[in-house]
Design a protein around this motif. Structure first.
Motif, mmCIF file in Angstrom:
data_model
loop_
_atom_site.group_PDB
_atom_site.id
_atom_site.type_symbol
_atom_site.label_atom_id
_atom_site.label_comp_id
_atom_site.label_asym_id
_atom_site.label_seq_id
_atom_site.Cartn_x
_atom_site.Cartn_y
_atom_site.Cartn_z
ATOM 1 N N ARG A 128 41.507 38.972 53.193
ATOM 2 C CA ARG A 128 40.950 38.588 51.885
ATOM 3 C C ARG A 128 39.743 37.691 52.102
ATOM 4 N NH1 ARG A 128 44.465 41.719 48.584
ATOM 5 N NH2 ARG A 128 46.379 41.733 49.789
ATOM 6 N N CYS A 185 39.440 32.974 46.121
ATOM 7 C CA CYS A 185 39.215 34.309 46.660
ATOM 8 C C CYS A 185 37.998 34.924 45.988
ATOM 9 C CB CYS A 185 40.443 35.178 46.439
ATOM 10 S SG CYS A 185 40.227 36.823 47.104
ATOM 11 N N CYS A 215 40.660 37.225 40.652
ATOM 12 C CA CYS A 215 41.720 37.006 41.647
ATOM 13 C C CYS A 215 42.315 35.602 41.473
ATOM 14 C CB CYS A 215 41.154 37.180 43.048
ATOM 15 S SG CYS A 215 42.461 37.426 44.236
ATOM 16 N N HIS A 275 47.111 37.764 44.886
ATOM 17 C CA HIS A 275 45.766 38.360 44.927
ATOM 18 C C HIS A 275 45.722 39.566 44.013
ATOM 19 C CE1 HIS A 275 43.791 36.238 48.264
ATOM 20 N NE2 HIS A 275 44.996 36.129 48.785
ATOM 21 N N GLU A 276 44.584 39.749 43.363
ATOM 22 C CA GLU A 276 44.392 40.998 42.623
ATOM 23 C C GLU A 276 43.313 41.843 43.275
ATOM 24 O OE1 GLU A 276 43.895 40.555 38.411
ATOM 25 O OE2 GLU A 276 45.949 39.804 38.205
ATOM 26 N N CYS A 277 42.764 41.309 44.344
ATOM 27 C CA CYS A 277 41.721 42.046 45.050
ATOM 28 C C CYS A 277 42.369 42.992 46.065
ATOM 29 C CB CYS A 277 40.803 41.071 45.770
ATOM 30 S SG CYS A 277 41.696 40.038 46.925
HETATM 31 ZN ZN LIG Z 1 42.052 37.924 46.331
#
Ligand SMILES: [Zn+2]
Length: 426
Positions: free
Chosen positions: A89, A105, A111, A136-138
């Motif tokens: 990340r 992030c 994120c 995390h949403e990435c």
């Molecule tokens: Zn992230």
């Protein structure tokens, strides 16, 4: 793993890192002799034990938690970098001063990852995590600025040390396999040369401490022989050789080993080449017993004489006849023994004899006869085996008959050594 940014100590959810800047226990040390009620509740209140980040154990895969403490800012930053690499990340430091560190992030605008830590006390270096969300949403990335050549040179230092010729492509694949990170060939080249500097630097330091090491050995095991030989380079003494025979090994050899010493040499794998010479005995259980070792510039008659002279003095060998040496016949071992102890029995390792023999006289039949001739215990049996050899292959027989049987066949060994060893695999 999904974690809410809950402050464990207070049970509150911290919205923003800066809100929780103050450590929950700060200022709680005022104490005092107020009313009894307060005293009572104070006794009940217990400081939760927070995990301390231990660099040696935790750095390879940092698992952050609220309250986790770091020895200093650098250690925390290193842990964040390593976390970013392991997780793939793009974690960035958005706040980085002497009191606070905040990481977010950059992989995705929404994120929710956040890590906020600050000093637990103005006068201390310790940092603690106050706010944390590991969600995390990435998506993972396979390139990060953290996986630079410096990081590669540190993380793979051991492997580079063991294999300085490590192929660049293989190195790249290993980084990809272990960390799922793509690094360029150029970074690998730079990492290898950086590592070389680090490794050689540490060797220079270690060699410089040899004299201290020698003194320490003599102090720790009184009576040990530790001798360093220097060569003068102008006015500066430069290390040439070291010989070590610990007092306990000396005494043990004299008290309980068979009168036989195996000597051998091998190469040192390091930026500073050299060779290790060893003397190994055999105890009553036919176990290996280390006696002495040395590091010399090269294996030669002169270095073996230097080593054996010291060994003879340490083992109080006055009469060569009482002792048996076993070795291969390479690099000056035999001339050195003959010079110092002309009456000592000398055995040659049969495996070495056979490996030379094989280059000219191959075949299982010849091999079996040679080993039988080495193992038989009486002279008539030895002659029977040699006769077989002659019938089988006259050339092989001529080759072998030139090697005196007293050097390699049990049938000709003197009995006083109380050991019928044929191999120098000590
Ligand atoms: Zn992230």
């Amino acid at each position: 793993m999904k974690e809410m940014p809950i402050n464990e100590a207070t049970g509150e959810i911290s919205g923003d890192g800066e809100d929780s800047d103050r450590f929950p226990y700060d200022g709680d040390s005022s104490g005092g002799e107020e009313d009894g009620q307060k005293k009572k509740s104070k006794r009940k209140w217990k400081m939760p034990t927070f995990k301390q980040f231990r660099k040696e154990a935790d750095l390879r895969n940092p698992e952050f938690r609220i309250g986790m403490q770091f020895a200093n800012k650098e250690e925390l930053k290193e842990a964040i970098r390593e976390y970013a690499i392991v997780q793939g990340r793009n974690v960035k430091l958005v706040k980085n001063d002497n009191r606070r560190i905040q990481a977010k992030c950059a992989g995705h605008t929404r994120c929710p990852f956040i890590l906020f830590a600050s000093k637990i006390d103005r006068d201390e270096q310790t940092f603690a995590i106050k706010t944390l969300s590991l969600e995390h949403e990435c998506t993972r990335v396979d390139k990060l600025k953290y996986t630079n050549s410096r990081w590669l040179s540190i993380r793979f230092a051991d492997k580079i040390r063991k294999n300085p010729e490590w192929d660049v492509g293989a190195f790249q694949s290993e980084v990809l396999e272990k960390y799922h990170m793509n690094v360029s060939r150029h970074q690998i080249y730079r990492a290898k040369s950086l590592s070389k500097v680090i490794i050689e630097g540490s060797y220079v330091e270690q060699y410089a401490r040899l004299w201290d090491y020698a003194e320490e050995l003599k102090k720790a095991n009184k009576g040990s022989t530790v001798i360093i030989k220097n060569k003068m380079n102008g006015d500066v003494p430069v290390f040439q050789r070291i010989y070590v025979c610990l007092e306990a090994c000396k005494r043990g050899f004299l008290a309980g080993c068979r009168p036989l010493v195996g000597i051998d040499g091998c190469h040192l794998k390091a930026p500073y080449t050299g060779q290790v010479l060893t003397a190994v005995g055999v105890d009553g259980n036919n176990g290996m017993y280390p006696v002495a070792y040395a590091v010399v510039e090269v294996e030669s008659k002169s270095s073996w004489i230097w080593f054996l002279e010291l060994l003879i003095a340490d083992l109080k060998i006055e009469n060569g006849k009482a002792l048996v040496f076993i070795s291969d016949k390479q690099k000056g071992k035999i001339p050195a023994i003959e010079t110092l102890l002309p009456t000592a029995e000398h055995r040659m390792c049969v495996r070495h004899i056979y490996s030379n023999f094989r280059t000219e006289h191959a075949g299982l039949a010849l091999k079996n006869i040679l080993w039988a001739a080495a193992r038989v215990t009486t002279i008539p049996w030895y002659e029977v085996e040699m006769e077989k050899m002659k019938q089988q292959d006259e050339g092989a027989w001529k080759w072998l008959i030139k090697r005196p049987a007293k050097n390699w066949s049990r049938s000709h060994f003197e009995p006083h050594s109380k050991c019928d060893l044929l191999l120098n695999n000590l």
